[in-house]
Design an enzyme around this catalytic site. Structure first.
Site, PDB file in Angstrom:
ATOM      1  N   ARG A  50      39.897  22.934   4.840  1.00  0.00           N
ATOM      2  CA  ARG A  50      38.600  22.276   4.936  1.00  0.00           C
ATOM      3  C   ARG A  50      37.473  23.241   5.283  1.00  0.00           C
ATOM      4  O   ARG A  50      36.402  22.820   5.688  1.00  0.00           O
ATOM      5  CB  ARG A  50      38.681  21.137   5.964  1.00  0.00           C
ATOM      6  CG  ARG A  50      39.484  19.941   5.466  1.00  0.00           C
ATOM      7  CD  ARG A  50      39.811  18.980   6.587  1.00  0.00           C
ATOM      8  NE  ARG A  50      40.240  17.674   6.090  1.00  0.00           N
ATOM      9  CZ  ARG A  50      41.442  17.401   5.608  1.00  0.00           C
ATOM     10  NH1 ARG A  50      42.354  18.366   5.552  1.00  0.00           N
ATOM     11  NH2 ARG A  50      41.747  16.194   5.189  1.00  0.00           N
TER      12      ARG A  50
ATOM     13  N   GLU B  87      36.414   9.481  15.679  1.00  0.00           N
ATOM     14  CA  GLU B  87      36.398  10.840  15.135  1.00  0.00           C
ATOM     15  C   GLU B  87      36.716  11.865  16.225  1.00  0.00           C
ATOM     16  O   GLU B  87      37.034  11.533  17.354  1.00  0.00           O
ATOM     17  CB  GLU B  87      35.037  11.134  14.471  1.00  0.00           C
ATOM     18  CG  GLU B  87      35.056  11.010  12.954  1.00  0.00           C
ATOM     19  CD  GLU B  87      35.980  12.018  12.277  1.00  0.00           C
ATOM     20  OE1 GLU B  87      36.342  13.031  12.918  1.00  0.00           O
ATOM     21  OE2 GLU B  87      36.351  11.788  11.126  1.00  0.00           O
TER      22      GLU B  87
ATOM     23  N   GLU C  99      29.655   9.540   9.210  1.00  0.00           N
ATOM     24  CA  GLU C  99      30.038   9.567  10.621  1.00  0.00           C
ATOM     25  C   GLU C  99      28.812   9.309  11.494  1.00  0.00           C
ATOM     26  O   GLU C  99      27.680   9.566  11.067  1.00  0.00           O
ATOM     27  CB  GLU C  99      30.661  10.921  10.973  1.00  0.00           C
ATOM     28  CG  GLU C  99      31.943  11.204  10.203  1.00  0.00           C
ATOM     29  CD  GLU C  99      32.414  12.646  10.319  1.00  0.00           C
ATOM     30  OE1 GLU C  99      33.604  12.900  10.061  1.00  0.00           O
ATOM     31  OE2 GLU C  99      31.588  13.520  10.665  1.00  0.00           O
TER      32      GLU C  99
ATOM     33  N   GLU D 201      33.880   6.923  12.545  1.00  0.00           N
ATOM     34  CA  GLU D 201      33.765   6.908  11.084  1.00  0.00           C
ATOM     35  C   GLU D 201      34.270   5.575  10.565  1.00  0.00           C
ATOM     36  O   GLU D 201      35.303   5.068  11.015  1.00  0.00           O
ATOM     37  CB  GLU D 201      34.580   8.047  10.466  1.00  0.00           C
ATOM     38  CG  GLU D 201      34.514   8.102   8.946  1.00  0.00           C
ATOM     39  CD  GLU D 201      35.304   9.274   8.363  1.00  0.00           C
ATOM     40  OE1 GLU D 201      36.108   9.037   7.444  1.00  0.00           O
ATOM     41  OE2 GLU D 201      35.106  10.407   8.837  1.00  0.00           O
TER      42      GLU D 201
ATOM     43  N   HIS E  75      31.054  13.257   4.153  1.00  0.00           N
ATOM     44  CA  HIS E  75      31.853  13.769   3.048  1.00  0.00           C
ATOM     45  C   HIS E  75      31.739  12.811   1.871  1.00  0.00           C
ATOM     46  O   HIS E  75      31.801  11.587   2.047  1.00  0.00           O
ATOM     47  CB  HIS E  75      33.315  13.920   3.461  1.00  0.00           C
ATOM     48  CG  HIS E  75      33.507  14.789   4.663  1.00  0.00           C
ATOM     49  ND1 HIS E  75      34.623  14.752   5.453  1.00  0.00           N
ATOM     50  CD2 HIS E  75      32.701  15.742   5.209  1.00  0.00           C
ATOM     51  CE1 HIS E  75      34.515  15.628   6.425  1.00  0.00           C
ATOM     52  NE2 HIS E  75      33.348  16.238   6.308  1.00  0.00           N
TER      53      HIS E  75
ATOM     54  N   GLU F  48      31.821   9.005   3.316  1.00  0.00           N
ATOM     55  CA  GLU F  48      32.456   8.899   4.631  1.00  0.00           C
ATOM     56  C   GLU F  48      31.426   9.241   5.712  1.00  0.00           C
ATOM     57  O   GLU F  48      31.457  10.313   6.315  1.00  0.00           O
ATOM     58  CB  GLU F  48      33.651   9.847   4.732  1.00  0.00           C
ATOM     59  CG  GLU F  48      34.765   9.546   3.734  1.00  0.00           C
ATOM     60  CD  GLU F  48      35.901  10.555   3.803  1.00  0.00           C
ATOM     61  OE1 GLU F  48      35.757  11.575   4.519  1.00  0.00           O
ATOM     62  OE2 GLU F  48      36.938  10.323   3.163  1.00  0.00           O
TER      63      GLU F  48
ATOM     64  N   ARG G 251      31.943  18.378   1.021  1.00  0.00           N
ATOM     65  CA  ARG G 251      32.036  18.180   2.463  1.00  0.00           C
ATOM     66  C   ARG G 251      30.755  18.525   3.231  1.00  0.00           C
ATOM     67  O   ARG G 251      30.680  18.327   4.438  1.00  0.00           O
ATOM     68  CB  ARG G 251      33.192  19.018   3.009  1.00  0.00           C
ATOM     69  CG  ARG G 251      34.542  18.560   2.482  1.00  0.00           C
ATOM     70  CD  ARG G 251      35.675  19.452   2.983  1.00  0.00           C
ATOM     71  NE  ARG G 251      35.713  19.554   4.428  1.00  0.00           N
ATOM     72  CZ  ARG G 251      36.206  18.628   5.244  1.00  0.00           C
ATOM     73  NH1 ARG G 251      36.707  17.509   4.739  1.00  0.00           N
ATOM     74  NH2 ARG G 251      36.207  18.805   6.552  1.00  0.00           N
TER      75      ARG G 251
ATOM     76  N   GLU H  99      36.066  16.187  -3.168  1.00  0.00           N
ATOM     77  CA  GLU H  99      35.253  15.819  -2.015  1.00  0.00           C
ATOM     78  C   GLU H  99      34.283  16.945  -1.692  1.00  0.00           C
ATOM     79  O   GLU H  99      34.698  18.080  -1.450  1.00  0.00           O
ATOM     80  CB  GLU H  99      36.181  15.565  -0.826  1.00  0.00           C
ATOM     81  CG  GLU H  99      35.495  15.354   0.504  1.00  0.00           C
ATOM     82  CD  GLU H  99      36.490  15.398   1.659  1.00  0.00           C
ATOM     83  OE1 GLU H  99      36.304  14.615   2.607  1.00  0.00           O
ATOM     84  OE2 GLU H  99      37.433  16.215   1.610  1.00  0.00           O
TER      85      GLU H  99
ATOM     86  N   ASP I  89       0.843  -1.199   0.000  1.00  0.00           N
ATOM     87  CA  ASP I  89       0.000   0.000   0.000  1.00  0.00           C
ATOM     88  C   ASP I  89       0.877   1.248   0.000  1.00  0.00           C
ATOM     89  O   ASP I  89       1.400   1.649   1.034  1.00  0.00           O
ATOM     90  CB  ASP I  89      -0.912  -0.013   1.231  1.00  0.00           C
ATOM     91  CG  ASP I  89      -1.832   1.208   1.294  1.00  0.00           C
ATOM     92  OD1 ASP I  89      -1.824   2.008   0.336  1.00  0.00           O
ATOM     93  OD2 ASP I  89      -2.540   1.368   2.297  1.00  0.00           O
TER      94      ASP I  89
END
Length: 455
Positions: free
Chosen positions: A327, A199, A144, A206, A255, A142, A346, A344, A63
Site C-alpha cells: 500500500r 479505522e 474515512e 470508515e 480510497h 472508501e 489511494r 484502487e 444568485d
C-alpha cells in the site's frame, strides 16, 4: 447520458411525476434543493414542497455571484434544476410535522444552457466522453472520518471520541452505536452499505457503500458527508473529513476503486488470462492515472492540510507507482477478477469536491486509453524503504509535496484542465493559490513554541 429533466413542452417526465406523487403521499412540506460549489461545499435552497413542479419545469432562480467560484455580479442569475433520481426523504422529522426531502440539482444559466462552472456538469461532461468511447464508469469510494468531542461551549476539539484501533470492538470502539445510526440513516436514504469499522487512528472510522456509476457515487459522497455530520451532532460530537486533524497519527483518505463497463455490461478491465486479472484497457487507464497524478492531486487533495497526510510512514501513498501487494504505491490492484476487476487509487482524501475529483481521475484514465499509456511494472517491495537512488532506478517519482506544487502541476496539464474546463480550472487554481499564499504567511503554534523564546 440520459436527461430526465422536464420535457421540451414544459411537461413532467415520469420520474418527475413520481417525485410529486411521493411528496404528497409522504406529507413532505419542504424541499432542499442541493448543489455544490467549486470548492466542494454543499449549498442548498429550501423551498415549500408545492414549488416542486415549478422547480422541475422552470427551475428555481438563485444568485450565482454569491457562490464561491461561480460567476461575476453582472451575470448572477442562475437556475437550479432538480434531478429526480436524487430525491430522498430526510429521516429527521418531528412528531406531528411534515417531512423534508432533498433533491440534488444541476445548474443552468439564463439561456437555459448547463452552467460550465457547475461541478456536477463537469463530471457529466467527462462521463459523456467515456460514453462516446463506449464505456460507463463505476466507482467505489472508501471515505474515512474522525469523531471528536466538543468542549463546554459546544465547539469542536481534537479529542478523539474513543481510543480504539483498526477493527476494534467495544468498549474501545465507543462509536459503534453512532456508526449504526449513520448506517440506518443512509439506508433510509437509499444507500446500500457494504461494511463499516473502526479505522487505525483513535476516533477514526470508515463506512463503505456499494459502488455505483460515477455520477451517483459523487452525489452519494456529498450526501454521506452531510449525514455523518448531522448524526454526529445529534450525539454531541463533531465529525470531520479534514485529512489530517492530528499530527503523528494516520490521516483520513478516500480510497477510490475504479472500473469501466462496456456497452454490453461487461467489465472492460477484466482479463482472466492476465496475472493480475486486468485487460489492456485497464493498464492504459492505469497508465493515464499515473501520468497525470501530479496534476489531479490538486483536485483530489485540495487543501493545505491534505499534504500533512501525504507523507511516508502513515499508510498514505506518496509514490507514483502501482502494486498488487503493498500500500505504499499510489495504485493498488486488489485480488479480484471478472465483474469485480478493478484497481484502487489511494491518494484522494474526503475534503475533495467529489464531482471534480472523480472527473479529474476519470479524465486522466481516459487520456491514458487514448494515448496508449504504459503503467510499467508493478513494484512489489515497500517503496517507503527505498532510498532516493533506488527510487530513481525504478523510475518512481512522488506526488506534489504541498498545495502550491500541486496547483502548478494542474495548470501545466492540458488533459486535466481541459476536462475541468477553463472556467473551473481558472477559478479553482485562483482560490487554491490564494489559500496556499495565506498559509505561507501564517504563523503556527508549532513555530511559536519552537522559536519564540529560542531566538
Amino acid at each position: 447520458m440520459t436527461d430526465d429533466h422536464a420535457t421540451p413542452d414544459g411537461g413532467l417526465t415520469a420520474k418527475e411525476q413520481a417525485v410529486l406523487d411521493t411528496i404528497e403521499e409522504e406529507d413532505i412540506d419542504f424541499l432542499r434543493l442541493q448543489f455544490t460549489d467549486i470548492l466542494g461545499v454543499v449549498k442548498n435552497v429550501s423551498v415549500p414542497a408545492h414549488q416542486a413542479e415549478k422547480a422541475f419545469t422552470e427551475g428555481i432562480y438563485f444568485d450565482g455571484s454569491s457562490i464561491e467560484g461561480f460567476v461575476r455580479i453582472q451575470e448572477s442569475d442562475m437556475r437550479l434544476i432538480p434531478d429526480p433520481d436524487t430525491f430522498a426523504i430526510l429521516p429527521w422529522r418531528s412528531e406531528g410535522e411534515g417531512g423534508t426531502a432533498r433533491l440534488i440539482c444541476d445548474i443552468v444559466d439564463t439561456d437555459g444552457e448547463p452552467f460550465v462552472g457547475g461541478p456536477r456538469q463537469v463530471l457529466k461532461s467527462v462521463l459523456d466522453r467515456a460514453d462516446e468511447m463506449g464505456y460507463s464508469v463505476s466507482i467505489g469510494p472508501e471515505p474515512e472520518f474522525f469523531l471528536f468531542e466538543k468542549d463546554e461551549n459546544g465547539d469542536a476539539t481534537t479529542i478523539p471520541h474513543d481510543n480504539g484501533g483498526y477493527f476494534d470492538l467495544a468498549p474501545k470502539d465507543l462509536a459503534s452505536d453512532v456508526r449504526k445510526e449513520i448506517i440506518f440513516t443512509l439506508e433510509d436514504m437509499g444507500f446500500e452499505i457494504e461494511a463499516s469499522h473502526h479505522e487505525v487512528a483513535e476516533g477514526q472510522h470508515e463506512i463503505n457503500f456499494k459502488y455505483a456509476d460515477a455520477l451517483e457515487t459523487a452525489d452519494n459522497i456529498a450526501t454521506f458527508r452531510a449525514v455523518v455530520r448531522a448524526v454526529a451532532e445529534q450525539h454531541d460530537l463533531h465529525a470531520t473529513f479534514m485529512p489530517k486533524p492530528i499530527g503523528e497519527i494516520n490521516g483520513s483518505g478516500m480510497h477510490t476503486h475504479i472500473s469501466l463497463f462496456d456497452e454490453d455490461g461487461n467489465n472492460a478491465f477484466a482479463n482472466e488470462d492476465d496475472e493480475f486479472n486486468l485487460s489492456e484497457t485497464a493498464y492504459e487507464f492505469m497508465g493515464g492515472i499515473l501520468d497525470h497524478a501530479p496534476a489531479f492531486t490538486a483536485v483530489t487533495n485540495p487543501t493545505v492540510n491534505s499534504y500533512k497526510r501525504l507523507v511516508p510512514g502513515y499508510e498514505a501513498p506518496v509514490y507514483i507507482a502501482w502494486s498488487d501487494v503493498n500500500r505504499s504505491a499510489l495504485i493498488r490492484v486488489p485480488d479480484a477478477a471478472g465483474v469485480s476487476a478493478r484497481f484502487e487509487v489511494r491518494s484522494p482524501d474526503p475534503s475533495s469536491n467529489p464531482y471534480l475529483a472523480l472527473a479529474a481521475l476519470i479524465a486522466s484514465g481516459l487520456d491514458g486509453m487514448e494515448t496508449g499509456a504504459d503503467p510499467g511494472d508493478p513494484v512489489r517491495e515497500d517503496i517507503y524503504e527505498f532510498d532516493e537512488e533506488k527510487r530513481a532506478e525504478y523510475g518512481i517519482t512522488t506526488l506534489p509535496s504541498n498545495l502550491g506544487e500541486a496547483v502548478d502541476a494542474l495548470e501545466a496539464d492540458d488533459a486535466v484542465t481541459e476536462a475541468l474546463g477553463p472556467h473551473v480550472s481558472e477559478k479553482f487554481a485562483e482560490a487554491k493559490n490564494q489559500e496556499f499564499a495565506e498559509y505561507l504567511t501564517s504563523v503556527s503554534t508549532w513555530e511559536e513554541e519552537r522559536y519564540l523564546e529560542k531566538f
